[in-house]
Scaffold this motif. Structure first.
Motif, short mmCIF file in Angstrom:
data_model
loop_
_atom_site.label_atom_id
_atom_site.label_comp_id
_atom_site.label_asym_id
_atom_site.label_seq_id
_atom_site.Cartn_x
_atom_site.Cartn_y
_atom_site.Cartn_z
N ARG A 107 0.67 -1.11 0.03
CA ARG A 107 -0.01 0.01 -0.10
C ARG A 107 0.76 1.28 -0.05
O ARG A 107 1.79 1.37 0.73
CB ARG A 107 -0.99 -0.14 1.26
N SER A 108 0.42 2.26 -0.80
CA SER A 108 1.42 3.47 -0.91
C SER A 108 0.24 4.44 -0.33
O SER A 108 0.20 4.99 0.82
CB SER A 108 1.86 4.01 -2.35
N HIS A 111 -5.58 4.74 -1.87
CA HIS A 111 -6.79 5.07 -2.55
C HIS A 111 -7.41 4.35 -3.39
O HIS A 111 -8.35 4.69 -4.12
CB HIS A 111 -6.31 6.76 -2.99
N SER A 117 -5.20 -2.78 -1.87
CA SER A 117 -4.02 -2.70 -1.23
C SER A 117 -4.18 -2.84 0.68
O SER A 117 -3.21 -3.03 1.15
CB SER A 117 -3.52 -1.16 -1.26
N VAL A 176 -3.71 11.22 -2.91
CA VAL A 176 -3.41 9.80 -3.58
C VAL A 176 -1.68 9.59 -3.52
O VAL A 176 -1.08 10.48 -3.48
CB VAL A 176 -3.67 10.29 -5.15
N GLY A 180 0.53 3.53 -6.34
CA GLY A 180 -0.43 3.17 -7.01
C GLY A 180 -0.75 4.09 -8.26
O GLY A 180 -0.94 3.61 -9.51
N ILE A 237 7.60 -4.68 -5.67
CA ILE A 237 7.21 -3.53 -5.04
C ILE A 237 7.82 -2.29 -5.58
O ILE A 237 9.34 -2.39 -5.63
CB ILE A 237 7.46 -3.82 -3.59
N PHE A 359 -17.91 4.73 -1.18
CA PHE A 359 -18.25 4.97 -2.64
C PHE A 359 -17.91 3.89 -3.40
O PHE A 359 -17.28 2.99 -3.18
CB PHE A 359 -17.66 6.41 -3.00
P1 FDA Z 1 -3.12 2.15 -3.07
O1 FDA Z 1 -1.99 2.29 -1.97
O2 FDA Z 1 -4.19 1.73 -2.52
O3 FDA Z 1 -2.50 1.34 -4.14
C1 FDA Z 1 -3.25 1.03 -5.38
C2 FDA Z 1 -2.81 -0.20 -6.09
O4 FDA Z 1 -1.47 0.00 -6.41
C3 FDA Z 1 -2.94 -1.53 -5.21
O5 FDA Z 1 -3.11 -2.55 -6.10
C4 FDA Z 1 -1.48 -1.56 -4.70
O6 FDA Z 1 -1.25 -2.87 -4.00
C5 FDA Z 1 -0.58 -1.07 -5.56
N1 FDA Z 1 0.36 -0.22 -5.15
C6 FDA Z 1 0.57 0.76 -4.23
N2 FDA Z 1 1.86 0.91 -4.09
C7 FDA Z 1 2.40 -0.07 -4.64
C8 FDA Z 1 4.00 0.15 -4.79
N3 FDA Z 1 5.00 0.78 -4.17
N4 FDA Z 1 4.55 -1.11 -5.81
C9 FDA Z 1 3.61 -1.60 -6.27
N5 FDA Z 1 2.31 -1.67 -6.21
C10 FDA Z 1 1.73 -0.69 -5.61
N6 FDA Z 1 -6.54 9.07 -10.55
C11 FDA Z 1 -6.35 9.83 -11.49
O7 FDA Z 1 -5.52 9.46 -12.39
N7 FDA Z 1 -6.49 11.21 -11.40
C12 FDA Z 1 -7.04 11.69 -10.52
O8 FDA Z 1 -7.01 12.97 -10.40
C13 FDA Z 1 -7.39 10.97 -9.09
N8 FDA Z 1 -7.98 11.41 -8.18
C14 FDA Z 1 -8.30 10.62 -7.04
C15 FDA Z 1 -9.15 11.03 -6.05
C16 FDA Z 1 -9.37 10.27 -4.96
C17 FDA Z 1 -10.19 10.71 -3.79
C18 FDA Z 1 -9.24 8.63 -5.36
C19 FDA Z 1 -9.61 8.12 -4.14
C20 FDA Z 1 -8.49 8.14 -6.20
C21 FDA Z 1 -8.36 9.17 -7.29
N9 FDA Z 1 -7.63 8.80 -8.26
C22 FDA Z 1 -7.17 9.50 -9.40
C23 FDA Z 1 -7.50 7.05 -8.32
C24 FDA Z 1 -6.00 6.79 -8.14
O9 FDA Z 1 -5.15 7.37 -9.27
C25 FDA Z 1 -5.83 5.49 -7.61
O10 FDA Z 1 -6.48 4.80 -6.98
C26 FDA Z 1 -4.37 4.92 -7.30
O11 FDA Z 1 -4.19 3.51 -7.38
C27 FDA Z 1 -4.00 5.22 -5.99
O12 FDA Z 1 -2.75 4.99 -5.57
P2 FDA Z 1 -2.43 4.83 -4.17
O13 FDA Z 1 -1.13 4.52 -3.88
O14 FDA Z 1 -3.31 6.10 -3.13
O15 FDA Z 1 -3.19 3.56 -3.74
#
Ligand code: FDA
Length: 523
Positions: A107-108, A111, A117, A176, A180, A237, A359
């Protein structure tokens, strides 16, 4: 005979449950011991290990969760969360996970729309990247190394501290996570001029299923291609990305203009579809549409035009007057400011300001304008939900996105798309008992929209993850056929190359989730 005949299978079953329960508890203990030992060997602090017995466990688990829906439906919680401060701890986690067969989730920013994640159907633990979030900017070469635990807000802020004319093209929500977001695409308000985040990745640091650390050169061009839009989580990762920064003017112009039905919202939205992907690429004219209460207490549709123009207002106005006079934009609607202020810079560093809700989101791509009567049918759907509960976002494509080939990186949504639709419906904790009603509503709308959106495949954006469009059987072996159902929607023909790369770099499918690329030999 009859009694022993019925008891025998039961007692065998009971014995199986007891043994497997005991052995899984045994595995968990052994796994924990393994982690502690490995951390000691690398002189790491074991206070980056959280079990449910730890007082901070729940707050660490909850802190970055944006969508409360997936966790509220999940029966399992991670039995360990680790928050590594050094790569050796990730290597240790991979080693122990393999040794004791405990599933790893990374998880990063937390979102993920479906919570992949931080939830799982099998016993699992989380590698949470929150402490690996350093950012270093090179203003001479216009590049940055950013660790994946950083948020978009932290990246934007750090760039702006160093330069007024450097920036990065990625999403609009400051909380975000880089991990991910970048590995799954990354669309934002400068994407028509500068493309998506993944287009600008020039190097990466990745730990593979054998615990080996790679940069671009040692991972090879195939794997480096895969993690720029194909999702990091199927391949390893990602610890950090190196990106090329973009050059922007010192002053940009923003405007937010609302039109309701009695201000011709339907006709203006209809016209927008002929303009948004073709207008000057310095301008990104995004549209949010909701059913709202009007001042006379009746329901109406609000079309909220939210825009960023990379230049001064005096250059923007003639463009709007020539190409989109129907909106009636005037100078007073516009504000000039530095790019960083357009990102609401005061909230950029606030990780705790994650606004949580329940949501469900979905996405589509539109290649032909939707006729006015089609828009009116969509308004009827929006009116079926309470005011302000459901929202459509229309995000325009065109500009440089059209000039990049579909196979340049795994993100395939290039020329031919006018805009992407994001469908969203949200509800509060008190209303969660009725979640199914809202989910049914968004699915009905999605089914209705089939006639207006891309076909064969009906494309979807990977970062707006949607398990409705297909998922792997996580407890068994994922077949190529099963994964193709969602794989071609997200990646089109790039899916085959992703499968091939997965088969090469992770043939035992160590890195897996409900929508990870399966390792299958297709050649
Ligand atoms: P999270 O940590 O939940 O990871 C998402 C996925 O990536 C999971 O499968 C995880 O295992 C994997 N992952 C995470 N870190 C990793 C790493 N270091 N190495 C390998 N795999 C990894 N999108 C967009 O294009 N434009 C936008 O403006 C927005 N705005 C937005 C607003 C809000 C409120 C939300 C909830 C979401 C968005 N998004 C978005 C979508 C966003 O780009 C998408 O949900 C991403 O996957 C979030 O990345 P996180 O690291 O936050 O998520």
């Amino acid at each position: 005979m009859q009694i022993s005949g019925s008891l025998f299978p039961f007692s065998l079953f009971l014995a199986f449950i007891l043994i497997s329960g005991a052995s899984s508890a045994h595995n968990k203990n052994d796994f924990l011991e393994c982690l502690n030992l490995q951390f000691q060997k690398s002189n790491s602090e074991s206070d980056s290990i959280y079990t449910p017995q730890n007082a901070s466990y729940s707050s660490v688990l909850q802190s970055s969760i944006r969508n409360l829906r997936p966790e509220s439906n999940s029966r399992q919680r991670p039995f360990v969360i680790i928050t590594p401060e050094h790569e050796s701890q990730i290597q240790a986690a991979i080693y122990c996970s393999k040794k004791y067969g405990i599933q790893l989730k990374v998880r990063s920013g937390g979102h993920d729309y479906e919570g992949l994640s931080y939830i799982s159907q099998t016993p699992f633990f989380i590698v949470d990247m929150r402490n690996l979030r350093s950012i270093s900017i090179d203003t001479e070469k216009n590049t940055a190394w950013v660790q994946t635990g950083a948020t978009l807000g932290e990246l934007y802020y750090t760039i702006a501290e160093k330069s007024k004319t450097l920036a990065f093209t990625a999403g609009v929500c400051p909380t975000v996570g880089v991990g991910g977001h970048f590995s799954g695409g990354g669309y934002g308000m400068m994407s028509r001029k500068h493309g998506i985040a993944a287009d600008h990745i020039i190097d990466a640091k990745l730990i593979d299923a054998n615990g080996q650390i790679h940069d671009r050169e040692s991972m090879g061009e195939d794997l480096f291609w895969a993690i720029r839009g194909g999702g990091g989580t199927s391949f390893g990762i990602v610890v950090a990305f190196k990106v090329k920064l973009i050059v922007i003017p010192e002053t940009v112009t923003v405007f937010n203009v609302t039109r309701t039905l009695d201000q011709n919202a339907t006709q203006i939205v209809h016209r927008w579809q002929y303009v948004a992907d073709k207008i000057d690429e310095n301008l990104l004219l995004r549209l949010f549409i909701r059913s709202i209460n009007s001042s006379n207490g009746k329901r109406t549709i609000g079309a909220f035009f939210t825009s960023l123009y990379l230049g001064p207002v005096d250059d923007l106005l003639p463009i709007m007057q020539e190409k989109f006079p129907e909106l009636g934009l005037v100078k007073e609607d516009c504000t000039e400011m530095p790019w960083i202020e357009a990102n609401h810079w005061t909230v950029l560093l606030n990780r705790t300001q994650v606004s949580r809700s329940y949501f469900k989101g979905k996405s589509d791509y539109v290649k032909q304008p939707i006729p006015e009567y089609g828009l009116e049918s969509i308004w009827k759907f929006l009116n079926q939900e309470d005011a302000n509960r459901a929202e459509l976002q229309f995000s325009p494509y065109g500009g440089i996105i059209d000039d990049i080939s579909e196979s340049e990186i795994p993100f395939p949504h290039r020329s031919g798309n006018i805009f992407m639709i994001h469908y969203g419906v949200g509800w509060s904790q008190e209303e969660n008992a009725e979640s199914q009603r809202h989910i049914d509503w968004i699915r009905r709308l999605y089914n209705f929209m089939a006639r207006y959106v891309s076909k064969s495949p009906r494309a979807a954006y990977f970062n707006y993850r949607d398990l409705d469009i297909g998922m792997n059987n996580i407890k068994g072996n994922t077949s190529y056929k099963q994964a193709s159902v969602w794989g071609f929607k997200y990646f089109k023909n790039n899916f085959r190359r992703l499968v091939h790369i997965k088969n090469k770099v992770d043939p035992t499918n160590f890195f897996r989730n409900e929508q990870s690329v399966p390792p299958v030999s297709l050649w």
